[in-house]
Design a protein around this motif. Structure first.
Motif, PDB file in Angstrom:
ATOM      1  N   CYS A   1     -10.000   2.098  -4.695  1.00  0.00           N
ATOM      2  CA  CYS A   1      -9.778   2.540  -3.316  1.00  0.00           C
ATOM      3  C   CYS A   1      -8.443   1.938  -2.958  1.00  0.00           C
ATOM      4  O   CYS A   1      -7.724   2.594  -1.963  1.00  0.00           O
ATOM      5  N   ILE A   2      -7.864   1.090  -3.567  1.00  0.00           N
ATOM      6  CA  ILE A   2      -6.446   0.509  -3.371  1.00  0.00           C
ATOM      7  C   ILE A   2      -5.527   1.487  -3.577  1.00  0.00           C
ATOM      8  O   ILE A   2      -4.319   1.645  -2.874  1.00  0.00           O
ATOM      9  N   ASN A   3      -5.391   2.436  -4.705  1.00  0.00           N
ATOM     10  CA  ASN A   3      -4.615   3.436  -4.831  1.00  0.00           C
ATOM     11  C   ASN A   3      -4.938   4.801  -4.285  1.00  0.00           C
ATOM     12  O   ASN A   3      -4.706   5.771  -4.672  1.00  0.00           O
ATOM     13  N   ALA A   4      -6.035   4.717  -3.377  1.00  0.00           N
ATOM     14  CA  ALA A   4      -6.654   6.191  -2.647  1.00  0.00           C
ATOM     15  C   ALA A   4      -7.274   7.030  -3.470  1.00  0.00           C
ATOM     16  O   ALA A   4      -7.328   8.086  -3.262  1.00  0.00           O
ATOM     17  N   LEU A   5      -7.613   6.594  -4.847  1.00  0.00           N
ATOM     18  CA  LEU A   5      -8.304   7.624  -5.784  1.00  0.00           C
ATOM     19  C   LEU A   5      -9.656   7.687  -5.230  1.00  0.00           C
ATOM     20  O   LEU A   5     -10.192   8.817  -5.233  1.00  0.00           O
ATOM     21  N   ASN A   6     -10.296   6.461  -4.272  1.00  0.00           N
ATOM     22  CA  ASN A   6     -11.160   6.954  -3.468  1.00  0.00           C
ATOM     23  C   ASN A   6     -11.094   6.614  -2.105  1.00  0.00           C
ATOM     24  O   ASN A   6     -10.146   5.748  -1.865  1.00  0.00           O
ATOM     25  N   ASP A   7     -11.780   7.373  -1.099  1.00  0.00           N
ATOM     26  CA  ASP A   7     -11.319   6.935   0.287  1.00  0.00           C
ATOM     27  C   ASP A   7     -12.596   6.094   0.729  1.00  0.00           C
ATOM     28  O   ASP A   7     -13.466   5.727  -0.064  1.00  0.00           O
ATOM     29  N   ILE A   8     -12.131   5.349   1.846  1.00  0.00           N
ATOM     30  CA  ILE A   8     -13.174   4.520   2.236  1.00  0.00           C
ATOM     31  C   ILE A   8     -13.703   4.840   3.630  1.00  0.00           C
ATOM     32  O   ILE A   8     -12.980   5.819   4.294  1.00  0.00           O
ATOM     33  N   GLN A   9     -14.863   4.329   4.022  1.00  0.00           N
ATOM     34  CA  GLN A   9     -15.256   4.785   5.470  1.00  0.00           C
ATOM     35  C   GLN A   9     -14.942   3.831   6.560  1.00  0.00           C
ATOM     36  O   GLN A   9     -15.013   4.187   7.763  1.00  0.00           O
ATOM     37  N   GLU A  10     -14.779   2.388   6.306  1.00  0.00           N
ATOM     38  CA  GLU A  10     -14.622   1.422   7.165  1.00  0.00           C
ATOM     39  C   GLU A  10     -13.598   0.508   6.856  1.00  0.00           C
ATOM     40  O   GLU A  10     -13.674   0.256   5.691  1.00  0.00           O
ATOM     41  N   GLY A  11     -13.028  -0.076   7.691  1.00  0.00           N
ATOM     42  CA  GLY A  11     -12.228  -1.096   7.397  1.00  0.00           C
ATOM     43  C   GLY A  11     -10.761  -0.930   6.960  1.00  0.00           C
ATOM     44  O   GLY A  11     -10.310   0.163   7.395  1.00  0.00           O
ATOM     45  N   SER A  12      -9.880  -1.647   6.512  1.00  0.00           N
ATOM     46  CA  SER A  12      -8.581  -1.490   6.092  1.00  0.00           C
ATOM     47  C   SER A  12      -8.127  -2.056   5.124  1.00  0.00           C
ATOM     48  O   SER A  12      -8.377  -3.192   4.405  1.00  0.00           O
ATOM     49  N   ILE A  13      -7.289  -0.927   4.312  1.00  0.00           N
ATOM     50  CA  ILE A  13      -6.655  -1.735   3.320  1.00  0.00           C
ATOM     51  C   ILE A  13      -4.857  -1.581   3.365  1.00  0.00           C
ATOM     52  O   ILE A  13      -4.642  -0.371   3.713  1.00  0.00           O
ATOM     53  N   GLN A  14      -4.200  -2.384   3.176  1.00  0.00           N
ATOM     54  CA  GLN A  14      -2.857  -2.444   3.482  1.00  0.00           C
ATOM     55  C   GLN A  14      -2.242  -2.890   2.193  1.00  0.00           C
ATOM     56  O   GLN A  14      -2.429  -3.936   1.529  1.00  0.00           O
ATOM     57  N   VAL A  15      -1.224  -1.913   1.526  1.00  0.00           N
ATOM     58  CA  VAL A  15      -0.334  -2.180   0.680  1.00  0.00           C
ATOM     59  C   VAL A  15       0.957  -2.278   1.148  1.00  0.00           C
ATOM     60  O   VAL A  15       1.578  -1.183   1.582  1.00  0.00           O
ATOM     61  N   GLU A  16       1.790  -3.578   0.875  1.00  0.00           N
ATOM     62  CA  GLU A  16       3.075  -3.595   1.504  1.00  0.00           C
ATOM     63  C   GLU A  16       3.088  -3.427   3.032  1.00  0.00           C
ATOM     64  O   GLU A  16       3.811  -2.806   3.494  1.00  0.00           O
ATOM     65  N   GLY A  17       1.918  -3.690   3.555  1.00  0.00           N
ATOM     66  CA  GLY A  17       2.007  -3.361   4.915  1.00  0.00           C
ATOM     67  C   GLY A  17       1.789  -2.041   5.563  1.00  0.00           C
ATOM     68  O   GLY A  17       1.532  -1.676   6.679  1.00  0.00           O
ATOM     69  N   GLN A  18       1.369  -1.147   4.379  1.00  0.00           N
ATOM     70  CA  GLN A  18       1.134   0.213   4.768  1.00  0.00           C
ATOM     71  C   GLN A  18      -0.294   0.579   4.896  1.00  0.00           C
ATOM     72  O   GLN A  18      -0.819   0.204   3.819  1.00  0.00           O
ATOM     73  N   GLU A  19      -0.914   1.206   5.791  1.00  0.00           N
ATOM     74  CA  GLU A  19      -2.388   1.267   5.942  1.00  0.00           C
ATOM     75  C   GLU A  19      -2.708   2.468   4.851  1.00  0.00           C
ATOM     76  O   GLU A  19      -2.316   3.451   4.988  1.00  0.00           O
ATOM     77  N   VAL A  20      -3.670   2.212   3.964  1.00  0.00           N
ATOM     78  CA  VAL A  20      -4.215   3.213   2.928  1.00  0.00           C
ATOM     79  C   VAL A  20      -5.504   4.063   3.590  1.00  0.00           C
ATOM     80  O   VAL A  20      -5.413   5.291   3.445  1.00  0.00           O
ATOM     81  N   HIS A  21      -6.142   3.382   4.461  1.00  0.00           N
ATOM     82  CA  HIS A  21      -7.302   4.005   5.361  1.00  0.00           C
ATOM     83  C   HIS A  21      -6.702   4.874   6.436  1.00  0.00           C
ATOM     84  O   HIS A  21      -6.670   4.305   7.485  1.00  0.00           O
ATOM     85  N   ASP A  22      -6.172   5.958   6.094  1.00  0.00           N
ATOM     86  CA  ASP A  22      -5.334   6.653   7.112  1.00  0.00           C
ATOM     87  C   ASP A  22      -5.208   8.249   6.545  1.00  0.00           C
ATOM     88  O   ASP A  22      -4.706   8.380   5.581  1.00  0.00           O
ATOM     89  N   ALA A  23      -5.504   9.038   7.586  1.00  0.00           N
ATOM     90  CA  ALA A  23      -5.663  10.546   7.339  1.00  0.00           C
ATOM     91  C   ALA A  23      -4.374  10.970   6.972  1.00  0.00           C
ATOM     92  O   ALA A  23      -4.267  11.812   5.982  1.00  0.00           O
TER      93      ALA A  23
END
Lengths: 296, 252
Positions: free
Chosen positions: B58-80
């Motif tokens: 999920c951290i490199n967006a190979l899988n998407d998540i349904q809820e919550g937040s993952i930030q990499v260097e301040g950038q939101e991964v859970h974002d369409a």
């Protein structure tokens, strides 16, 4: 005398029923069956065919007034015409159809794996339609649906029947090539997609730089298989009046007053022409398939 | 691409908050929260099927998540509207099955992404790729195809391939699980070198000895949640949760 070993040479009393291993490959339809069969024929098959064709007038005494030698003499006179004009045209039609079919088929195949569901479903429908329709019906539709001339910038451009035939034959080829492309791409493990995605390759880059180079070789034998099948199907064009091998053979026979004794030698010769052309292709296809099967 | 929203290196480089992930009806991650600081080495351990691999995928967006937040260097991964390609340039990943490109040599495998994706000059990338081959102790194997290399060698090429993108974070998904015991060590040594150089690493692993040696922090996951975590010094000896204790007693 060798001793019978119960359970090996003969059934033993202790034998239990055994479920033999299931081999899925032995039941799956083989898309290359045609080339495999042709390549499996012995190389002297055309000679055997030739012998039969020329023995025919002698055997069928009731309907003939001609010896095998005479029939051969007449055929030899016509060979330059049948091969030089007819078969050369057959080859030309098959190559052009294959080129167009491959180009369209590759695009359609890639559309079948598109990320866009609508594109994917459309490509799938087109593929299935042309893959599962009778070739002759497709040919007739193309012949009748296309205009016999088009006007481009005021210039009238006639579309000869053979051009329509080329286009008509390329449609089923397109559909089958589309399936080859789709199958080959899907045969590459998804892990390859993931690996390249995680290296920041875009979908397009992944497809062209990683996936297609890996499965390109795998597409060649089935592609050649379809070329040979297409060549065998070109006589359908004779029904549209295109002057290929079979049309010219018929014209030659008419010029010889349709003597029944000549029918089998002439059409037999046409059969041998096709065989002589497709047989090496089939052998080559199967040897390539074996070669590429080793390294995946 | 969204701007970095004022991220500075003293904030967590990766930050997960209440991450939920389901495959259809099956919920695999049920609210995972943790932070990773720059230069930290984090090991995720736990029984099979506990969602470890899904978590780092999920951290490199190979899988998407349904809820919550993952930030990499301040950038939101859970974002369409996430630019996945920009994210993946920063986050390298190594897989259990190596997944090298079989039609390219070891050196070409390493060079491909920097040349094709980052559009860097070929000569420069080649120099870097050769240095990376030396770094993973594979000089002389540059022109070998993956099929000609052992599992351990392939995995080290895969690590070098990922490093060639100069990522800020490396994800390792059970990278030694498919290897035989002798070759496990050569891969672990490579990862240890990386950790020593200050690379931020997140490892999903079953190598407890290795986790104890290199990890700054260990997370134990079971059934989609983090059950227990701590620095290795205390984690292995002072586990309090019964599930962690049971798992450790089976493994150690």
């Amino acid at each position: 005398m060798a001793r019978d070993i119960p359970g090996i040479a003969a059934p033993a009393r202790t034998d239990l029923p055994v479920l033999k291993p299931f081999r899925p490959g032995s039941f799956a339809p083989d898309s290359m069956a045609w080339s495999r069969w042709l390549a499996g024929l012995p190389p002297w098959t055309p000679l055997a065919l030739l012998a039969v064709a020329f023995a025919w007038p002698t055997v069928a005494v009731a309907q003939t007034d001609m010896s095998a030698g005479e029939a051969w003499g007449i055929l030899v006179r016509w060979i330059p015409f049948i091969v030089g004009s007819g078969f050369v045209f057959t080859v030309l039609i098959s190559i052009l159809s294959m080129l167009i079919g491959t180009l369209l088929g590759a695009m359609l195949g890639l559309a079948q794996i598109s990320k866009n569901g609508l594109v994917r479903r459309f490509a799938w429908s087109v593929t299935q339609l042309f893959r599962n329709s009778p070739w002759l019906v497709i040919l007739y539709i193309v012949l009748l649906a296309l205009p016999f001339e088009v006007v481009i910038f005021g210039a009238v451009l006639a579309i000869p029947d053979w051009v329509k035939a080329v286009f008509g034959l390329s449609l089923p080829i397109m559909a089958n090539i589309s399936e080859i492309v789709r199958g080959a791409v899907q045969s590459v493990p998804t892990a390859q997609w993931e690996a390249s995605e995680s290296l920041a390759f875009s979908r397009r880059q992944t497809l062209w730089q990683i996936i297609l180079p890996q499965c390109f070789k795998r597409m060649i034998p089935p592609w050649m298989n379809w070329y040979a099948i297409l060549t065998m199907a070109t006589p359908l064009c004779s029904l549209l009046g295109v002057e290929e091998t079979i049309t010219l053979t018929r014209q030659a026979l008419e010029a010889e007053n349709n003597r029944p004794a000549l029918l089998v030698p002439f059409y037999g010769f046409a059969l041998i022409l096709f065989f002589a052309y497709c047989y090496p292709i089939a052998r080559w296809t199967i040897s390539l398939e074996r070669k590429f099967a080793v390294k995946l | 691409m969204t701007p970095n929203s004022g991220w500075t290196p003293d904030q967590p480089i990766i930050s997960l908050r209440n991450v939920h992930k389901s495959f259809g009806e099956l919920e695999v991650l049920k609210g995972v929260t943790f932070d990773v600081m720059k230069g930290e080495v984090v090991c995720i351990i736990g029984p099979s099927g506990s969602g470890k691999s899904t978590l780092i995928r999920c951290i490199n967006a190979l899988n998407d998540i349904q809820e919550g937040s993952i930030q990499v260097e301040g950038q939101e991964v859970h974002d369409a509207h996430l630019d996945k390609l920009e994210l993946r340039k920063k986050v390298g990943m190594v897989f259990q099955q190596y997944n090298l490109f079989p039609h390219k040599t070891a050196l070409q495998n390493i060079m491909m992404a920097p040349v094709k994706v980052l559009k860097e000059p070929k000569e420069e990338v080649e120099k870097r790729a050769r240095a990376l081959m030396a770094k993973v102790r594979l000089q002389g194997k540059e022109d070998a195809y993956p099929g000609e290399l052992s599992g351990g060698q392939q995995q080290r090429v895969a690590i070098a391939r990922s490093l060639a993108m100069r990522p800020d974070v490396m994800l390792f998904d059970e990278v030694t699980a498919a290897l035989d015991p002798e070759t496990v060590k050569e891969v672990l040594v490579t990862i240890k070198d990386l950790a020593a150089e200050g690379m931020t690493c997140i490892l999903v692993t079953h190598e407890m000895g290795f986790a104890r040696e290199v990890a700054d922090h260990i997370y134990f996951t079971d059934r989609g949640v983090i059950v227990e975590h701590g620095p290795p010094a205390t984690f292995f000896t002072e586990a309090s949760d019964p599930r962690t204790k049971e798992f450790l007693s089976q493994i150690l």
